[in-house]
Design an enzyme around this catalytic site. Structure first.
Site, PDB file in Angstrom:
ATOM      1  CG  ASP A 123      -3.680 124.050 -21.133  1.00 42.75           C
ATOM      2  OD1 ASP A 123      -2.501 124.360 -20.875  1.00 42.75           O
ATOM      3  OD2 ASP A 123      -4.522 123.850 -20.238  1.00 42.75           O
ATOM      4  CE  LYS A 147     -12.832 111.602 -32.020  1.00 46.20           C
ATOM      5  NZ  LYS A 147     -13.217 110.219 -31.725  1.00 46.20           N
ATOM      6  NE  ARG A 168      -8.727 124.138  -4.307  1.00 45.69           N
ATOM      7  CZ  ARG A 168      -7.590 123.427  -4.239  1.00 45.69           C
ATOM      8  NH1 ARG A 168      -7.494 122.385  -3.440  1.00 45.69           N
ATOM      9  NH2 ARG A 168      -6.562 123.744  -4.995  1.00 45.69           N
ATOM     10  CE  LYS A 169     -12.937 116.972  -7.489  1.00 45.55           C
ATOM     11  NZ  LYS A 169     -12.839 115.502  -7.283  1.00 45.55           N
TER      12      LYS A 169
HETATM   13  C1  LIG Z   1      -3.888 133.040 -20.890  1.00 44.44           C
HETATM   14  C2  LIG Z   1      -4.422 132.196 -19.726  1.00 44.44           C
HETATM   15  C3  LIG Z   1      -3.774 130.824 -19.676  1.00 44.44           C
HETATM   16  C4  LIG Z   1      -4.479 129.895 -18.734  1.00 44.44           C
HETATM   17  C5  LIG Z   1      -4.493 128.460 -19.303  1.00 44.44           C
HETATM   18  C6  LIG Z   1      -3.187 127.746 -19.071  1.00 44.44           C
HETATM   19  C7  LIG Z   1      -3.234 126.975 -17.747  1.00 44.44           C
HETATM   20  C8  LIG Z   1      -1.945 126.228 -17.541  1.00 44.44           C
HETATM   21  O1  LIG Z   1      -1.241 125.852 -18.458  1.00 44.44           O
HETATM   22  S1  LIG Z   1      -1.542 125.942 -15.914  1.00 44.44           S
HETATM   23  C9  LIG Z   1       0.020 125.128 -16.069  1.00 44.44           C
HETATM   24  C10 LIG Z   1      -0.113 123.609 -16.092  1.00 44.44           C
HETATM   25  N1  LIG Z   1      -0.637 123.138 -14.841  1.00 44.44           N
HETATM   26  C11 LIG Z   1       0.160 123.030 -13.715  1.00 44.44           C
HETATM   27  O2  LIG Z   1       1.360 123.344 -13.761  1.00 44.44           O
HETATM   28  C12 LIG Z   1      -0.501 122.588 -12.440  1.00 44.44           C
HETATM   29  C13 LIG Z   1       0.466 121.742 -11.612  1.00 44.44           C
HETATM   30  N2  LIG Z   1      -0.336 121.095 -10.546  1.00 44.44           N
HETATM   31  C14 LIG Z   1      -0.618 121.804  -9.414  1.00 44.44           C
HETATM   32  O3  LIG Z   1      -0.214 122.933  -9.216  1.00 44.44           O
HETATM   33  C15 LIG Z   1      -1.494 121.112  -8.408  1.00 44.44           C
HETATM   34  O4  LIG Z   1      -1.483 119.708  -8.623  1.00 44.44           O
HETATM   35  C16 LIG Z   1      -2.975 121.592  -8.507  1.00 44.44           C
HETATM   36  C17 LIG Z   1      -3.035 123.112  -8.246  1.00 44.44           C
HETATM   37  C18 LIG Z   1      -3.525 121.310  -9.911  1.00 44.44           C
HETATM   38  C19 LIG Z   1      -3.813 120.861  -7.476  1.00 44.44           C
HETATM   39  O5  LIG Z   1      -3.084 120.869  -6.281  1.00 44.44           O
HETATM   40  P1  LIG Z   1      -3.817 121.227  -4.898  1.00 44.44           P
HETATM   41  O6  LIG Z   1      -4.294 122.607  -4.901  1.00 44.44           O
HETATM   42  O7  LIG Z   1      -2.894 120.792  -3.811  1.00 44.44           O
HETATM   43  O8  LIG Z   1      -5.121 120.329  -4.888  1.00 44.44           O
HETATM   44  P2  LIG Z   1      -5.210 118.777  -4.535  1.00 44.44           P
HETATM   45  O9  LIG Z   1      -5.635 118.681  -3.098  1.00 44.44           O
HETATM   46  O10 LIG Z   1      -4.018 118.015  -4.966  1.00 44.44           O
HETATM   47  O11 LIG Z   1      -6.421 118.315  -5.466  1.00 44.44           O
HETATM   48  C20 LIG Z   1      -7.718 118.917  -5.278  1.00 44.44           C
HETATM   49  C21 LIG Z   1      -8.697 117.932  -5.863  1.00 44.44           C
HETATM   50  O12 LIG Z   1      -8.421 117.746  -7.254  1.00 44.44           O
HETATM   51  C22 LIG Z   1      -8.119 116.373  -7.512  1.00 44.44           C
HETATM   52  N3  LIG Z   1      -7.053 116.318  -8.501  1.00 44.44           N
HETATM   53  C23 LIG Z   1      -5.893 117.021  -8.484  1.00 44.44           C
HETATM   54  N4  LIG Z   1      -5.155 116.730  -9.573  1.00 44.44           N
HETATM   55  C24 LIG Z   1      -5.876 115.802 -10.276  1.00 44.44           C
HETATM   56  C25 LIG Z   1      -5.664 115.107 -11.498  1.00 44.44           C
HETATM   57  N5  LIG Z   1      -4.553 115.308 -12.226  1.00 44.44           N
HETATM   58  N6  LIG Z   1      -6.623 114.259 -11.911  1.00 44.44           N
HETATM   59  C26 LIG Z   1      -7.754 114.072 -11.207  1.00 44.44           C
HETATM   60  N7  LIG Z   1      -8.024 114.675 -10.034  1.00 44.44           N
HETATM   61  C27 LIG Z   1      -7.092 115.539  -9.585  1.00 44.44           C
HETATM   62  C28 LIG Z   1      -7.676 115.794  -6.165  1.00 44.44           C
HETATM   63  O13 LIG Z   1      -7.907 114.394  -6.153  1.00 44.44           O
HETATM   64  C29 LIG Z   1      -8.597 116.525  -5.213  1.00 44.44           C
HETATM   65  O14 LIG Z   1      -9.864 115.947  -5.347  1.00 44.44           O
HETATM   66  P3  LIG Z   1     -10.828 115.863  -4.022  1.00 44.44           P
HETATM   67  O15 LIG Z   1     -11.052 117.317  -3.601  1.00 44.44           O
HETATM   68  O16 LIG Z   1     -12.061 115.180  -4.520  1.00 44.44           O
HETATM   69  O17 LIG Z   1     -10.034 115.085  -3.011  1.00 44.44           O
END
Ligand SMILES: CCCCCCCC(=O)SCCNC(=O)CCNC(=O)[C@H](O)C(C)(C)COP(=O)(O)OP(=O)(O)OC[C@H]1O[C@@H](n2cnc3c(N)ncnc32)[C@H](O)[C@@H]1OP(=O)(O)O
Length: 201
Positions: A123, A147, A168-169
């Site tokens: 991650d 694996k 944004r993906k």
């Molecule tokens: C040292 C550095 C460390 C960095 C690495 C560590 C990173 C982390 O651990 S981050 C913590 C874990 N992650 C989280 O807590 C995130 C929680 N989730 C969120 O905040 C939100 O769901 C977020 C930001 C991911 C997306 O939300 P939001 O900005 O509202 O976008 P949203 O409109 O829902 O989705 C945007 C697009 O992505 C798609 N999408 C969103 N989530 C998913 C998913 N799980 N699966 C597939 N598609 C998805 C949507 O369908 C949409 O697609 P399209 O534009 O084609 O319609």
């Protein structure tokens, strides 16, 4: 939250450098990427106890040190006990690799690395790759196929790349390979979504 005494040195110490806990395999793989970095194609990524504002030029904008938190992977005192790792970034290949030696405090089954710690390293490697190439982004989904178990103390290469962007993906893939490249321990795909700032979530 409990205020812990944080020395300035502790906050700004770069942990992504060799220490006494690194095995010869770890040092060999590190030196291999340091050598590759000499022509600028790879860049070592410094690593601190906090996520400091990293940009793809790996310029650090020092932020006010958080006195009461640590990044998960740098939360243990004691060299070699947890996540011993160093990352390298290759902008042209859209890749970040992590040279990683899991320590004894990351155990799952006897002598083997807990899958959750491997997932954390995948991650984070993908996360840094996404941040450097797509800007601030958060994990939306992470799918891992485990694996072959990873022995504690062994050295693996976590190799991530940004495969494509769709709006944004950010779509990434990642492999976890033995240090000789012969064994595939795990493979993963990840979706990161660009965010303005995690604190605005
Ligand atoms: C040292 C550095 C460390 C960095 C690495 C560590 C990173 C982390 O651990 S981050 C913590 C874990 N992650 C989280 O807590 C995130 C929680 N989730 C969120 O905040 C939100 O769901 C977020 C930001 C991911 C997306 O939300 P939001 O900005 O509202 O976008 P949203 O409109 O829902 O989705 C945007 C697009 O992505 C798609 N999408 C969103 N989530 C998913 C998913 N799980 N699966 C597939 N598609 C998805 C949507 O369908 C949409 O697609 P399209 O534009 O084609 O319609």
């Amino acid at each position: 939250m409990r205020q812990t005494q944080f020395s300035q040195a502790g906050w700004l110490k770069d942990y992504a450098l060799p220490n006494a806990s690194w095995s010869q395999d770890m040092l060999n793989l590190y030196n291999k990427f340091v050598e590759k970095s000499k022509d600028g194609t790879w860049k070592r990524i410094p690593s601190y106890r906090h996520i400091i504002a990293l940009t793809n030029s790996i310029k650090l904008e020092a932020e006010k040190p958080r006195q009461d938190t640590r990044i998960f992977l740098r939360n243990l005192d004691g060299e070699g006990l947890g996540f011993e790792y160093v990352m390298f970034f290759n902008p042209a290949e859209k890749r970040v690799v992590t040279v990683y030696q899991p320590g004894p405090y990351l155990e799952g089954y006897d002598g083997f690395t807990h899958g959750g710690s491997t997932a954390t390293m995948i991650d984070t490697t993908c996360g840094i790759c996404s941040i450097f190439l797509a800007g601030k982004s958060m994990t939306a989904s992470l799918s891992i196929n485990f694996k072959i178990p990873i022995l504690l103390g062994s050295v693996v290469l976590v190799d991530s790349r940004l495969d494509r962007m769709e709006g944004r993906k950010a779509f990434l893939s990642c492999q976890v390979l033995s240090c000789d490249g012969q064994t595939l321990h795990a493979e993963a795909t990840a979706l990161f979504i660009q965010v303005a700032s995690p604190s605005q979530r």
